[in-house]
Design an enzyme around this catalytic site. Sequence first.
Site, PDB file in Angstrom:
ATOM      1  CB  SER A  52      78.730  28.978 -47.959  1.00 36.47           C
ATOM      2  OG  SER A  52      79.635  27.971 -48.401  1.00 36.47           O
ATOM      3  CB  VAL A 110      69.311  28.327 -50.585  1.00 30.97           C
ATOM      4  CG1 VAL A 110      68.681  29.538 -51.261  1.00 30.97           C
ATOM      5  CG2 VAL A 110      68.242  27.525 -49.849  1.00 30.97           C
ATOM      6  CB  CYS A 111      74.511  29.363 -51.836  1.00 27.24           C
ATOM      7  SG  CYS A 111      74.187  30.295 -50.323  1.00 27.24           S
ATOM      8  CG  ASP A 112      74.283  23.758 -55.663  1.00 29.28           C
ATOM      9  OD1 ASP A 112      75.402  23.225 -55.760  1.00 29.28           O
ATOM     10  OD2 ASP A 112      73.337  23.489 -56.431  1.00 29.28           O
ATOM     11  CB  THR A 158      75.471  29.933 -57.898  1.00 25.72           C
ATOM     12  OG1 THR A 158      75.525  30.719 -56.684  1.00 25.72           O
ATOM     13  CG2 THR A 158      76.646  30.302 -58.779  1.00 25.72           C
TER      14      THR A 158
END
Length: 177
Positions: free
Chosen positions: A59, A64-66, A69
């Site tokens: 998500s 970590v995804c932030d 990306t």
Amino acid sequence: MADSRAGTVTFRNNPVTLGGTEIKAGAGAPDFAAVDNGLQAVKLSGNPGKVIVLSSVPSLDTPVCDTETRRFNQEAGALGGGVEVWTISMDLPFAQKRWCGAAGITHVKTLSDFRDHSFAQNYGVLIKDGPLAGLMARAVFVVGKDGKVKHVEYVKEITTEPNYEAALAAARQATAG
């Protein structure tokens, strides 16, 4: 079930089961359909002759995804026009659009696999159990201009970042080749 793989990755050191087909470098990249921020269908097969970096994340609204990306967004600008970076999650397109605007994402295309999970199934990243069931594991695939998979990384621990350098090197090499 033949398309499930237990313990391929972990979440907070607890093994999770992934559904779908495991991808290997050298194989033909499976096609899939996902939804962009404008609710339009996007297919891998609709982008022939490009190198595509596919970044699968649980998500965008998680740290970590932030970070991942944003890093790919930063790197994508230097890869040239023959390479696209797509970040795919189960987040709804509306949430992805909001997140991209807030994060200033301009070089990464965010796609949602919420409709039919075709990316998650075809690339073997659908989490089948545990607290993240229904989301996607963290993974990076590089698809060459020839439609072959040039790089695969199923990130062993979902809460850690991928090997950016390996993915970017594979993208650069696929562009040159």
